[in-house]
Design a protein around this motif. Structure first.
Motif, mmCIF file in Angstrom:
data_model
loop_
_atom_site.group_PDB
_atom_site.id
_atom_site.type_symbol
_atom_site.label_atom_id
_atom_site.label_comp_id
_atom_site.label_asym_id
_atom_site.label_seq_id
_atom_site.Cartn_x
_atom_site.Cartn_y
_atom_site.Cartn_z
ATOM 1 N N GLN A 186 -24.779 10.284 3.247
ATOM 2 C CA GLN A 186 -24.395 11.504 2.551
ATOM 3 C C GLN A 186 -24.126 11.189 1.083
ATOM 4 O OE1 GLN A 186 -21.424 14.000 4.499
ATOM 5 N NE2 GLN A 186 -21.840 12.876 6.390
ATOM 6 N N THR B 146 -26.074 16.244 2.228
ATOM 7 C CA THR B 146 -24.708 16.734 2.358
ATOM 8 C C THR B 146 -24.506 17.345 3.739
ATOM 9 O OG1 THR B 146 -23.014 18.099 1.292
ATOM 10 C CG2 THR B 146 -25.248 19.003 1.385
ATOM 11 N N MET B 147 -23.271 17.655 4.052
ATOM 12 C CA MET B 147 -22.933 18.389 5.268
ATOM 13 C C MET B 147 -22.357 19.729 4.839
ATOM 14 S SD MET B 147 -23.702 16.445 7.898
ATOM 15 C CE MET B 147 -22.799 17.067 9.294
ATOM 16 N N VAL B 148 -22.706 20.787 5.554
ATOM 17 C CA VAL B 148 -22.174 22.113 5.256
ATOM 18 C C VAL B 148 -21.545 22.692 6.519
ATOM 19 C CG1 VAL B 148 -23.793 22.590 3.380
ATOM 20 C CG2 VAL B 148 -24.401 23.231 5.695
ATOM 21 N N GLY B 149 -20.581 23.555 6.327
ATOM 22 C CA GLY B 149 -19.905 24.173 7.460
ATOM 23 C C GLY B 149 -18.708 23.355 7.891
ATOM 24 N N ASN B 150 -18.058 23.828 8.911
ATOM 25 C CA ASN B 150 -16.859 23.175 9.442
ATOM 26 C C ASN B 150 -17.124 22.671 10.849
ATOM 27 O OD1 ASN B 150 -15.193 23.819 7.180
ATOM 28 N ND2 ASN B 150 -15.102 25.923 7.919
ATOM 29 N N GLU B 151 -16.456 21.571 11.205
ATOM 30 C CA GLU B 151 -16.577 21.036 12.560
ATOM 31 C C GLU B 151 -16.037 22.066 13.526
ATOM 32 O OE1 GLU B 151 -18.099 18.465 13.678
ATOM 33 O OE2 GLU B 151 -18.513 17.492 11.784
ATOM 34 N N ALA C 179 -20.628 21.879 11.831
ATOM 35 C CA ALA C 179 -21.164 21.310 10.590
ATOM 36 C C ALA C 179 -22.648 21.009 10.766
ATOM 37 C CB ALA C 179 -20.404 20.053 10.214
ATOM 38 N N ARG C 180 -23.413 21.208 9.686
ATOM 39 C CA ARG C 180 -24.855 20.976 9.711
ATOM 40 C C ARG C 180 -25.262 20.061 8.568
ATOM 41 N NH1 ARG C 180 -28.138 25.207 12.051
ATOM 42 N NH2 ARG C 180 -29.813 23.757 11.572
ATOM 43 N N LEU C 181 -26.262 19.247 8.821
ATOM 44 C CA LEU C 181 -26.850 18.376 7.815
ATOM 45 C C LEU C 181 -27.700 19.225 6.884
ATOM 46 C CD1 LEU C 181 -27.052 15.349 7.121
ATOM 47 C CD2 LEU C 181 -29.083 15.258 8.547
ATOM 48 N N LEU D 258 -30.738 23.731 5.022
ATOM 49 C CA LEU D 258 -30.330 23.026 6.228
ATOM 50 C C LEU D 258 -31.489 22.166 6.706
ATOM 51 C CD1 LEU D 258 -28.498 25.885 8.143
ATOM 52 C CD2 LEU D 258 -27.496 24.112 6.702
ATOM 53 N N MET E 134 -26.868 11.157 7.939
ATOM 54 C CA MET E 134 -25.417 11.360 7.981
ATOM 55 C C MET E 134 -24.679 10.154 7.400
ATOM 56 S SD MET E 134 -24.887 13.394 11.568
ATOM 57 C CE MET E 134 -23.144 13.690 11.333
#
Length: 108
Positions: free
Chosen positions: A77, A41-46, A49-51, A62, A74
Motif C-alpha cells: 500500500q 490504497t485501501m478504501v472503506g471500513n473493515e 475495506a476494498r483494495l 476499486l 495489500m
C-alpha cells in the motif's frame, strides 16, 4: 428582444454546450484503454475495506484481482503501480477494474 428569440437562443446555447461537453476527453488518467497508473490504497471500513488504486487526478478505482496479487498489493500500500486490466464494471457508482497484472513503478 422577443420571448421567441430568447427561447431559440437558449435552446441553441444548450445544444452548443451539449456538443462541446460530449467532445471532451474526460477521464484522461487512463493513458490507454486498459492501463492506469497510481498509488495502491485501501478504501472503506473493515470488514468492508476494498483494495483500490488512486490515480494522479485523485480518482479512485476499486481493484478486482486474484488472491495472490491482492495479497501482494495489500503489502505494498502506498506504492506506485501500473495496473493492467482486462475489463471494468460499476458497483454502487464506482468503477471496478478487473486486474490482469500490476507492475510496480518508481514515481518520477
Amino acid at each position: 428582444m422577443t420571448t421567441k428569440k430568447i427561447i431559440i437562443g437558449s435552446v441553441f446555447a444548450f445544444f452548443i454546450m451539449l456538443f462541446l461537453n460530449s467532445c471532451c476527453s474526460c477521464g484522461g488518467e487512463i493513458k490507454n484503454e486498459n492501463t492506469v497508473k497510481g498509488y495502491i490504497t485501501m478504501v472503506g471500513n473493515e470488514p468492508f475495506a476494498r483494495l483500490a488504486v488512486m490515480v494522479d487526478t485523485n480518482k479512485v478505482y476499486l481493484l478486482d484481482c486474484d488472491s495472490k496479487l491482492k495479497e501482494e498489493l495489500m503489502k505494498n500500500q502506498g506504492a506506485y503501480y501500473t495496473i493492467e486490466f482486462k475489463d471494468s464494471k460499476y458497483e454502487h457508482g464506482t468503477t471496478v477494474l478487473i486486474v490482469n497484472k500490476a507492475i510496480p513503478l518508481n514515481k518520477k
